[in-house]
Design an enzyme around this catalytic site. Structure first.
Site, PDB file in Angstrom:
ATOM      1  N   ASN A 110       0.875  -1.172   0.000  1.00 15.28           N
ATOM      2  CA  ASN A 110       0.000   0.000   0.000  1.00 15.28           C
ATOM      3  C   ASN A 110       0.915   1.225   0.000  1.00 15.28           C
ATOM      4  O   ASN A 110       1.449   1.615   1.032  1.00 15.28           O
ATOM      5  CB  ASN A 110      -0.889  -0.042   1.255  1.00 15.28           C
ATOM      6  CG  ASN A 110      -1.843   1.127   1.311  1.00 15.28           C
ATOM      7  OD1 ASN A 110      -1.761   2.061   0.503  1.00 15.28           O
ATOM      8  ND2 ASN A 110      -2.752   1.086   2.270  1.00 15.28           N
ATOM      9  N   ARG A 125      -2.547  -1.883  -3.597  1.00 16.05           N
ATOM     10  CA  ARG A 125      -3.707  -1.014  -3.467  1.00 16.05           C
ATOM     11  C   ARG A 125      -3.602   0.066  -4.536  1.00 16.05           C
ATOM     12  O   ARG A 125      -2.574   0.726  -4.664  1.00 16.05           O
ATOM     13  CB  ARG A 125      -3.711  -0.367  -2.089  1.00 16.05           C
ATOM     14  CG  ARG A 125      -4.859   0.573  -1.932  1.00 16.05           C
ATOM     15  CD  ARG A 125      -4.814   1.292  -0.627  1.00 16.05           C
ATOM     16  NE  ARG A 125      -5.992   2.126  -0.499  1.00 16.05           N
ATOM     17  CZ  ARG A 125      -6.057   3.186   0.275  1.00 16.05           C
ATOM     18  NH1 ARG A 125      -5.017   3.534   0.986  1.00 16.05           N
ATOM     19  NH2 ARG A 125      -7.162   3.893   0.338  1.00 16.05           N
ATOM     20  N   HIS A 130     -12.569   3.580  -0.330  1.00 19.07           N
ATOM     21  CA  HIS A 130     -12.533   2.592   0.774  1.00 19.07           C
ATOM     22  C   HIS A 130     -13.262   1.306   0.389  1.00 19.07           C
ATOM     23  O   HIS A 130     -13.745   0.575   1.255  1.00 19.07           O
ATOM     24  CB  HIS A 130     -13.223   3.129   2.056  1.00 19.07           C
ATOM     25  CG  HIS A 130     -12.547   4.272   2.726  1.00 19.07           C
ATOM     26  ND1 HIS A 130     -13.263   5.302   3.291  1.00 19.07           N
ATOM     27  CD2 HIS A 130     -11.240   4.549   2.941  1.00 19.07           C
ATOM     28  CE1 HIS A 130     -12.418   6.168   3.825  1.00 19.07           C
ATOM     29  NE2 HIS A 130     -11.179   5.735   3.623  1.00 19.07           N
ATOM     30  N   ARG A 134     -10.660  16.694   6.447  1.00 19.29           N
ATOM     31  CA  ARG A 134     -11.377  16.959   5.185  1.00 19.29           C
ATOM     32  C   ARG A 134     -12.798  17.428   5.468  1.00 19.29           C
ATOM     33  O   ARG A 134     -13.426  16.985   6.432  1.00 19.29           O
ATOM     34  CB  ARG A 134     -11.421  15.680   4.342  1.00 19.29           C
ATOM     35  CG  ARG A 134     -10.098  15.337   3.719  1.00 19.29           C
ATOM     36  CD  ARG A 134     -10.184  14.010   2.973  1.00 19.29           C
ATOM     37  NE  ARG A 134      -9.324  13.020   3.593  1.00 19.29           N
ATOM     38  CZ  ARG A 134      -9.340  11.725   3.314  1.00 19.29           C
ATOM     39  NH1 ARG A 134     -10.190  11.251   2.418  1.00 19.29           N
ATOM     40  NH2 ARG A 134      -8.521  10.890   3.919  1.00 19.29           N
ATOM     41  N   GLU A 150      -7.968  -4.135   5.383  1.00 19.40           N
ATOM     42  CA  GLU A 150      -7.855  -3.943   3.934  1.00 19.40           C
ATOM     43  C   GLU A 150      -6.726  -4.795   3.348  1.00 19.40           C
ATOM     44  O   GLU A 150      -6.842  -5.303   2.240  1.00 19.40           O
ATOM     45  CB  GLU A 150      -7.622  -2.456   3.625  1.00 19.40           C
ATOM     46  CG  GLU A 150      -8.876  -1.636   3.858  1.00 19.40           C
ATOM     47  CD  GLU A 150      -8.628  -0.148   3.975  1.00 19.40           C
ATOM     48  OE1 GLU A 150      -8.030   0.266   4.987  1.00 19.40           O
ATOM     49  OE2 GLU A 150      -9.038   0.596   3.072  1.00 19.40           O
TER      50      GLU A 150
END
Ligand code: AMP
Length: 391
Positions: free
Chosen positions: A7, A88, A177, A235, A378
């Site tokens: 990742n 990823r 996601h 964010r 993940e």
């Protein structure tokens, strides 16, 4: 069969080596602050953590160090033992509704999607090119954040903007996601033992909520980029778009500066003025800080607005799942969210909710809808997809 997951972010690379199909983690390693003066890496192996401060000039150096350490630490004796590498990749557009074995065409596509995810896709590509260079005989697989969401209907992914923007410039909701939401859906399905209608809440430094009907995504909160949806650590989530031009006119800031403010200086951090980390927001609340309270109220309200909308879309879900840093660890946030859903006959069991990072039912016996904590993984999902594709 050994499967490596990579990742790669703009200044980080995370590696995990799995023994599949046992799903055993042989080693995990994080390389951080790559390209900065205070870079370092850490390894976790056999329950032990090793940390080294070392100059990491770029992703290539980090990848070489990781591969050398695999031999030094006797995790493997030969690189041929690794049979597949799963990467990823953040943006795969509508073309990639599943994971794929990487070839030149896939690389060209990922490259051409860089304008849609500038920091993420270019970092992901660095990870891919370094593994091809350093381990040329091993198959690479791309696992896209956007794939799982590609089952949405047009009425969920088309924005109410000039249609030409969608047709010519691919402006649409992609959702992110996806690997986490898919992992959460599969886990709760396995736990309950049947296909379900589920709302998955991935609440971390980046947060998104997804409505899933029998494995098919119906709607998701993140949009064209991971900036949309609910408010997050730094964010802003969904806001009135005219705020941008108004602030630019009034402050003289450029579009890049305002976009940076919305990405890095908003959410928990923007409202509290203290931190983008929900632990510090909770500490602030305990000390009576009003702006920390306001930041958390806004976050909780945004989560509730998506969960209640998805409740209607799914015509009553079977389960609501909480996951990621905040969803797994913050009993306070979970309780505040579920308490606001009482009018839908969704209730919390306070005692069961008093846990961190473990699979746990947290709804009370009189709740119409089950609520669960499921820790996300993940990397394991990437390993599973890679294993399936190459074996
Ligand atoms: P993630 O992006 O999934 O790694 O989540 C990171 C975020 O989870 C951090 O920024 C924190 O805001 C939050 N977090 C982690 N541990 C806790 C905790 N014990 N209580 C509240 N929030 C937490």
């Amino acid at each position: 069969m050994k499967i490596l997951c990579i990742n790669a972010g703009s200044s980080t690379i995370k590696f995990q080596l799995f023994e599949m199909p046992k799903e055993e983690v042989l080693v995990s390693a994080n390389f951080e602050k790559i390209g900065e003066s205070n870079s370092f890496y850490s390894f976790k192996i056999n329950g032990e953590k090793i940390k080294k401060e070392i100059e990491l000039e770029n992703h290539k150096v980090a990848t070489s160090i990781f591969l050398n350490e695999l031999i030094n630490l006797k995790v493997i004796s030969n690189y041929d033992e690794i049979e597949g590498i799963g990467h990823r990749v953040v943006q795969g557009r509508s073309k990639y509704s599943g994971s794929v074995i990487i070839n030149e065409d896939v690389i060209k596509d990922v490259e051409s999607y860089i304008p849609l995810a500038p920091l993420q896709n270019s970092a992901n590509l660095m990870g891919i090119s370094e593994s091809i260079k350093l381990l040329p005989n091993i198959k690479n697989v791309a696992v896209f954040d956007t794939s799982f969401h590609q089952t949405m209907d047009a009425n969920q992914y088309v924005y109410p903007i000039p249609y030409e923007w969608f047709e010519k410039y691919n402006v649409r909701r992609y959702g992110f996601h996806g690997t986490s939401h898919k992992y959460l859906y599969n886990s709760i399905k396995e736990l309950i033992g049947k296909d379900l209608k589920v709302i998955t809440c991935h609440l971390g430094s980046g947060s998104s909520i997804t409505a899933i009907d029998k494995g098919k995504v119906i709607a998701t909160s993140m949009g064209f980029t991971p900036l949309g949806g609910i408010a997050m650590g730094t964010r802003c989530g969904d806001i009135d778009p005219s705020i941008l031009s108004y602030i630019m006119k009034n402050t003289g800031k450029s579009i890049e500066e305002v976009t940076n403010d919305l990405n890095k200086k908003s959410g928990f951090l923007g409202i509290s003025g203290i931190s983008g980390d929900s632990r510090e927001i909770e500490d602030g609340i305990a000390l009576g800080n009003d702006r920390c309270r306001l930041a958390q109220d806004i976050f909780v309200n945004r989560v509730v607005s998506f969960v209640s909308y998805y409740y209607v879309l799914l015509d009553k879900p079977d389960v609501i799942v909480f996951s990621a840093g905040i969803g797994e660890n913050s009993s306070m946030v979970r309780e505040e969210i579920i308490n606001k859903l009482n009018c839908l006959n969704i209730y919390i069991d306070k005692e069961q909710n008093n846990v961190r990072s473990k699979i746990q039912k947290i709804s009370s016996e009189n709740s119409d809808i089950l609520c669960y904590i499921i820790p996300t993984n993940e990397e394991l999902m990437i390993a599973r997809e890679t294993y399936e594709l190459i074996s």
